[in-house]
Design an enzyme around this catalytic site. Structure first.
Site, mmCIF file in Angstrom:
data_model
loop_
_atom_site.group_PDB
_atom_site.id
_atom_site.type_symbol
_atom_site.label_atom_id
_atom_site.label_comp_id
_atom_site.label_asym_id
_atom_site.label_seq_id
_atom_site.Cartn_x
_atom_site.Cartn_y
_atom_site.Cartn_z
ATOM 1 N N HIS A 71 -17.289 3.581 -25.691
ATOM 2 C CA HIS A 71 -16.166 2.708 -25.345
ATOM 3 C C HIS A 71 -16.496 1.789 -24.176
ATOM 4 O O HIS A 71 -16.084 0.633 -24.161
ATOM 5 C CB HIS A 71 -14.926 3.539 -25.020
ATOM 6 N N GLY A 72 -17.191 2.303 -23.208
ATOM 7 C CA GLY A 72 -17.476 1.431 -22.061
ATOM 8 C C GLY A 72 -18.565 1.989 -21.186
ATOM 9 O O GLY A 72 -18.792 3.200 -21.144
#
Lengths: 347, 468
Positions: B322-323
């Site tokens: 996701h990040g």
């Protein structure tokens, strides 16, 4: 299939019309207050208004030690107590927004006799044209487009207006500074704002002990970026003012373009005579272009003394009460063209 | 190009119209051009990255299929390496360097790694995962390598799902893109219904919750515990509405072209456990991790400690996907930990939640939501410090300080969302509408349309998952 689609389409259209009526009678007014208050102010102002004064922060900013916090427009109203002068104001506004405001009067039974529009020299520069505030100004115009109210509200949510990113605007501004050629009637070594700015940034001011005077350099660079440009018919503000002028002419309304004061003396001492030359040249261009039977350009460019500017460390058109009073008086004098009988000497 | 933009609302009908007007054999070209145009509305030059990715995986798959033995593996590894390196370079390079610097400072080493000042290509994690899934499938022999470069390119580029999924398998999307589609009223009906509902969820629910969430998350310590708690709840619904809205519009847009893509959400907040939540939230990513990571690690056919380890690894990678931040890893790990604990406890007490709704299942649903909402704090906060500020602010005056007049509207939106979720518990919006008679359907359309046109948020909020 086509018949079925057509029926559904018609049904959808009727539903939309119904929803538009519901919206207009429920949320429309509060949305106007929220997103286009000035449009609403104009629509709600009485039709017996004599004069509209369109302005930006210059009209309503005051110094903390001012004995009066009256705006330029209210001070102007002192000279014409019998006239109904309505003031419409919004920060960072420019000709494009003023033009939009004027269009809100379309279809009125009775139009004002005169309109005073603030003409800020800096609003013609690249920094203001590509300002990050532009998106919110553009947003304020969406609610009053010529579509059903509900459609306008949806277009607002879709961000269907000039909604460039801050980065894109910055890029456009830098490009203009880099590429737009400066034209002088006097010999000058810099050809663009970028070159001039770089020249100033590289030691344009020295302190008494020979070091770079960074504070002065920074301010001088800012002055260059704010005032170094040559006006011509391609400038978006000129295009908008042309439209405004034409609209007023068509409607038979006298237009007063209130060219605001700039700190010329400071520009001279910080940057030099070349910048002052450009400022005056642009003032002359505006006067020449717009001064006519129907339009009066009120030249306040060099009216306010340097120490009457509130912001001494930045370029703004914010004046203390003395500055505002001088401009208001000048505007009031100009309005005598139409309202000589109503004029009283307020101060 | 954003789904919630005027340009998309003009672009989509034009593409749909042209799609059915031109001969089927040229449709792939239209989809290709439309997808490139759609993607290039963000950062035009980044299309080259996608072309590179497409070429690498296209040829890798063919070579995998043509070869035997270790060569096949070699081509697979080469393809996966290219994808991962690309992802690493754009997404994780700066993160890795920051960690290297921090690690060095532990030993008084002053490492000053370079910092890349580049924008992450939009949806890169989605394209790479979709493309990697394809080569793995070819390697496993479950999918034949696609010979038509145009069709393969469209599989990676297909504009309705290219920037935020669902992460599709070639078996479904690839073949659907090749099929000849006729303009069917049913598809138009379904597509338009889904687009209307998706826009409503995104623009009315998510975009109206976003300003409240941002206000609190920007300065949590300046607000009361009750306000912070509200922001935590609001964010849980914001991210759900944002991503669910996007996925529904994607589904609807594809449906207009006659193409079915998978449902990415199935009312996740009505889950009774974390494991059920992950079978209902971002389903395409969960199944990707299940099929290509979890099963590769051994799945559930391993010892309990190994299984625990595998679950934690899968969730940690999912967080990192996701990040590029430790907050995302913690978010993933916490989900993994809860998943493991749930499994232990259910075995220990021999407990399994029943499908039937009763007081216990309501309690379990609320418990699952509360846990998810709290863990979302790590997902939303920009840093650990900010996440800790949120938790610390929660303890200050947790029951008072709410401005009810400001909260009434967002709370109403959440209520609407909950009602919709309950209504759509086992079905999709377009199918739900099929079950109702015309007057009810049109009443629902009118209501949604009015809320969408009159109440959509007016601030610009990109889809949250676009950043991944």
């Amino acid at each position: 299939m086509i018949k079925s689609i057509a029926i559904k389409f018609l049904l959808l259209l009727s539903i939309f019309c119904g929803l538009n009526i519901i919206y207009t009678h429920t949320f429309y007014q509060s949305d106007l207050v929220k997103y286009a208050k000035e449009d609403l102010d104009i629509k709600q102002s009485q039709e017996n208004t004599d004069v509209y004064y369109f302005g930006e922060s210059s009209n309503i900013t005051y110094a903390p030690d001012d004995s009066t916090q009256a705006s330029i427009s209210s001070l102007c109203n002192l000279f014409y107590p019998q006239l109904k002068i309505v003031n419409i104001n919004k920060y960072a506004t420019h000709a494009g927004i003023y033009r939009h405001w004027l269009k809100q009067m379309d279809g009125r039974k009775k139009l004002p006799k005169a309109i005073v529009i603030t003409m800020n020299l800096r609003s013609f520069d690249a920094a203001w044209i590509h300002s990050k505030l532009e998106s919110s100004l553009q947003q304020s115009m969406v609610m009053s487009q010529a579509y059903p109210h509900l459609m306008n509200r949806f277009l607002l949510a879709l961000q269907a207006f000039d909604n460039k990113t801050v980065e894109q605007r910055e890029k456009d501004m830098q490009k203009q500074w880099k590429t737009e050629q400066l034209i002088f009637d006097i010999p000058f070594k810099y050809k663009t704002v970028r070159e001039w700015d770089d020249g100033m940034a590289n030691g344009g001011h020295l302190t008494p002990d020979g070091k770079w005077d960074m504070k002065k350099i920074e301010l001088a660079c800012h002055y260059i970026k704010a005032y170094a440009f040559n006006l011509n018919e391609n400038n978006p503000r000129i295009i908008d003012f042309d439209d405004i002028s034409l609209w007023c002419k068509k409607q038979g309304i006298h237009l007063y373009l209130n060219l605001l004061s700039e700190n010329i003396a400071y520009a001279d001492s910080l940057v030099g005579k070349e910048l002052v030359f450009l400022m005056r040249q642009n003032r002359d261009y505006l006067k020449q272009r717009y001064q006519s039977e129907n339009t009066t350009v009120i030249d306040n460019l060099e009216l306010v003394n340097g120490h009457d500017f509130i912001d001494q460390n930045w370029t703004t058109e914010h004046y203390n009460e003395r500055g505002r009073m001088r401009i208001a008086k000048n505007v009031a004098e100009a309005l005598k063209i139409q309202f000589n009988k109503a004029y009283i000497k307020a101060y | 190009m954003l789904f919630n933009s005027l340009s998309f609302l003009v672009f989509l009908p034009i593409v749909v119209l042209l799609y059915y007007l031109i001969a089927p054999k040229y449709r792939w070209l239209l989809i290709f051009i439309a997808s490139c145009y759609f993607y290039m509305a963000f950062v035009p030059e980044y299309i080259l990255i996608l072309f590179f990715l497409i070429l690498v995986d296209y040829f890798a798959a063919i070579l995998i299929e043509r070869n035997q033995g270790h060569k096949r593996k070699l081509f697979l590894i080469a393809s996966l390496t290219c994808n991962i390196l690309l992802l690493f370079f754009f997404k994780y390079f700066n993160f890795a360097n920051q960690n290297l610097e921090a690690f060095g400072s532990l030993f008084s080493l002053h490492i000053k790694p370079s910092h890349l000042n580049i924008i992450l290509p939009i949806g890169l994690s989605f394209h790479t995962f979709q493309s990697m899934g394809y080569t793995i499938e070819v390697y496993r022999g479950k999918q034949r390598a696609e010979k038509h470069l145009g069709y393969f390119a469209n599989y990676v580029l297909f504009f309705p799902q290219m920037v935020a999924g669902p992460i599709e398998r070639f078996q479904t999307l690839g073949n659907a893109l090749k099929a000849e589609h006729r303009p069917l009223l049913e598809n138009f009906k379904s597509g338009l219904r889904l687009i209307l509902f998706g826009l409503f969820i995104k623009m009315v629910i998510a975009d109206n919750l976003a300003p409240h969430v941002n206000l609190i998350y920007d300065a949590p310590l300046q607000h009361s515990g009750a306000e912070v708690l509200m922001a935590i709840i609001f964010f849980s619904f914001q991210i759900y509405a944002d991503f669910f809205g996007y996925s529904t519009i994607a589904l609807g847009s594809a449906k207009l072209l006659g193409i079915d893509i998978m449902d990415n959400f199935k009312t996740p907040y009505l889950s009774k456990s974390i494991s059920e939540f992950w079978s209902r939230w971002h389903i395409s990513l969960s199944t990707w991790f299940r099929d290509y990571v979890y099963i590769t690690l051994g799945g559930n056919k391993v010892s309990l400690p190994k299984w625990t380890f595998n679950i934690l690894v899968v969730f940690a990678i999912s967080g990192l996907w996701h990040g590029a931040s430790w907050t995302f890893v913690v978010w993933g790990l916490l989900h993994g930990l809860l998943r493991v604990m749930e499994s232990y406890f259910s075995k220990l007490f021999n407990f399994k939640a029943k499908d039937k709704w009763n007081i216990i299942s309501v309690f379990l649903t609320l418990k699952t939501f509360a846990l998810c909402a709290l863990i979302w704090v790590f997902f939303r906060a920009e840093s650990f410090a900010k996440a800790m500020d949120i938790f610390s602010a929660l303890t200050h005056n947790p029951f008072f300080g709410l401005k009810w007049h400001e909260l009434a509207f967002p709370l109403l939106l959440i209520l609407i969302m909950i009602i919709w979720d309950m209504a759509l518990y086992t079905k999709r919006f377009d199918h739900f509408m099929d079950e109702h008679k015309a007057p009810v359907r049109w009443l629902i359309y009118s209501g949604l349309l009015f809320l969408l046109l009159a109440m959509a948020g007016t601030q610009k909020f990109n889809f949250i998952y676009f950043q991944f």
